[in-house]
Design an enzyme around this catalytic site. Structure first.
Site, mmCIF file in Angstrom:
data_model
loop_
_atom_site.group_PDB
_atom_site.id
_atom_site.type_symbol
_atom_site.label_atom_id
_atom_site.label_comp_id
_atom_site.label_asym_id
_atom_site.label_seq_id
_atom_site.Cartn_x
_atom_site.Cartn_y
_atom_site.Cartn_z
ATOM 1 N N ASP A 1 46.122 -6.195 45.793
ATOM 2 C CA ASP A 1 45.182 -7.214 45.309
ATOM 3 C C ASP A 1 43.950 -7.219 46.217
ATOM 4 O OD1 ASP A 1 45.828 -8.655 47.598
ATOM 5 O OD2 ASP A 1 46.711 -10.363 46.543
ATOM 6 N N THR B 1 50.665 -11.027 51.942
ATOM 7 C CA THR B 1 51.947 -11.084 52.660
ATOM 8 C C THR B 1 52.903 -9.966 52.272
ATOM 9 O OG1 THR B 1 52.849 -12.451 50.893
ATOM 10 C CG2 THR B 1 51.884 -13.614 52.782
ATOM 11 N N CYS C 1 49.784 -6.849 49.295
ATOM 12 C CA CYS C 1 48.967 -8.048 49.049
ATOM 13 C C CYS C 1 48.800 -8.727 50.409
ATOM 14 C CB CYS C 1 49.589 -8.947 47.975
ATOM 15 S SG CYS C 1 51.186 -9.674 48.380
ATOM 16 N N HIS D 1 77.078 3.365 49.518
ATOM 17 C CA HIS D 1 75.844 2.623 49.221
ATOM 18 C C HIS D 1 75.443 2.759 47.754
ATOM 19 C CE1 HIS D 1 75.625 1.749 53.391
ATOM 20 N NE2 HIS D 1 75.643 3.037 53.696
ATOM 21 N N HIS E 1 70.193 2.773 52.769
ATOM 22 C CA HIS E 1 71.281 1.988 52.170
ATOM 23 C C HIS E 1 70.951 1.400 50.797
ATOM 24 C CE1 HIS E 1 73.588 1.048 56.185
ATOM 25 N NE2 HIS E 1 73.397 2.346 55.971
HETATM 26 C C1 RB5 Z 1 46.157 -14.088 47.844
HETATM 27 O O1 RB5 Z 1 45.435 -15.093 48.450
HETATM 28 C C2 RB5 Z 1 47.607 -14.109 48.338
HETATM 29 O O2 RB5 Z 1 48.242 -15.213 47.806
HETATM 30 C C3 RB5 Z 1 48.313 -12.831 47.961
HETATM 31 O O3 RB5 Z 1 47.627 -11.747 48.500
HETATM 32 C C4 RB5 Z 1 49.739 -12.691 48.446
HETATM 33 O O4 RB5 Z 1 49.855 -12.926 49.800
HETATM 34 C C5 RB5 Z 1 50.765 -13.379 47.653
HETATM 35 O O5 RB5 Z 1 51.964 -13.316 47.903
#
Ligand code: RB5
Length: 146
Positions: free
Chosen positions: A8, A67, A65, A133, A98
């Site tokens: 993203d 996180t 993204c 596994h 695994h």
């Molecule tokens: C975008 O602001 C953020 O929410 C996205 O990149 C991500 O971290 C979502 O899980």
């Protein structure tokens, strides 16, 4: 090996750095992510990479993204996908050994590019161990089939 990559807006720079890194190493990399830093919706790109992996257009997928969490959740909704979020190489290694993970996710706001490269290298260079596994991975996929 052909790798699909998606991201993203929060991970454009990271995506570019990883794409360049993998291309230099001889991987064929297909970009399913956004190239714009304008705010967008990560599920779109998680699904795009996951569809490419599920359809065997690419061998493995990488999703990034902020996180790694949201994009991995989206990817895991596609049939046949086992997408793992990793912020360190040990989990990346074990997820191949695994869990036979076919997608790797991480957060561009969580880790830096050098750690990301180490995680990606470890993940791509580790093969599924099979054996006991395989039974467990089959059990996961059976849940999806229900
Ligand atoms: C975008 O602001 C953020 O929410 C996205 O990149 C991500 O971290 C979502 O899980």
């Amino acid at each position: 090996m052909k790798i699909g990559i998606g991201n993203d807006h929060s991970a454009v720079e990271m995506k570019n750095e990883i794409m360049e890194y993998l291309t230099e190493k001889g991987y064929e990399v297909v970009n399913y992510g956004t190239d714009s830093s304008e705010s967008c919706d990560y599920p779109i790109y998680g699904e795009k990479v996951a569809n490419a992996v599920a359809a065997k257009e690419v061998d493995l997928g990488i999703a990034i993204c902020g996180t790694g969490v949201g994009i991995s959740l989206a990817a895991n909704k596609v049939k046949g996908i086992r997408c793992v979020v990793c912020s360190e190489p040990y989990s990346a290694k074990m997820s191949r050994l695994h869990n036979n993970a076919n997608m790797l996710a991480f957060g561009a706001r969580v880790i830096g590019p050098e750690l990301a490269k180490l995680i990606v290298d470890t993940w791509l260079e580790t093969e599924f161990e099979g054996g006991r596994h395989q039974r467990r991975v089959d059990m996961i996929m059976d849940i999806e089939a229900k």
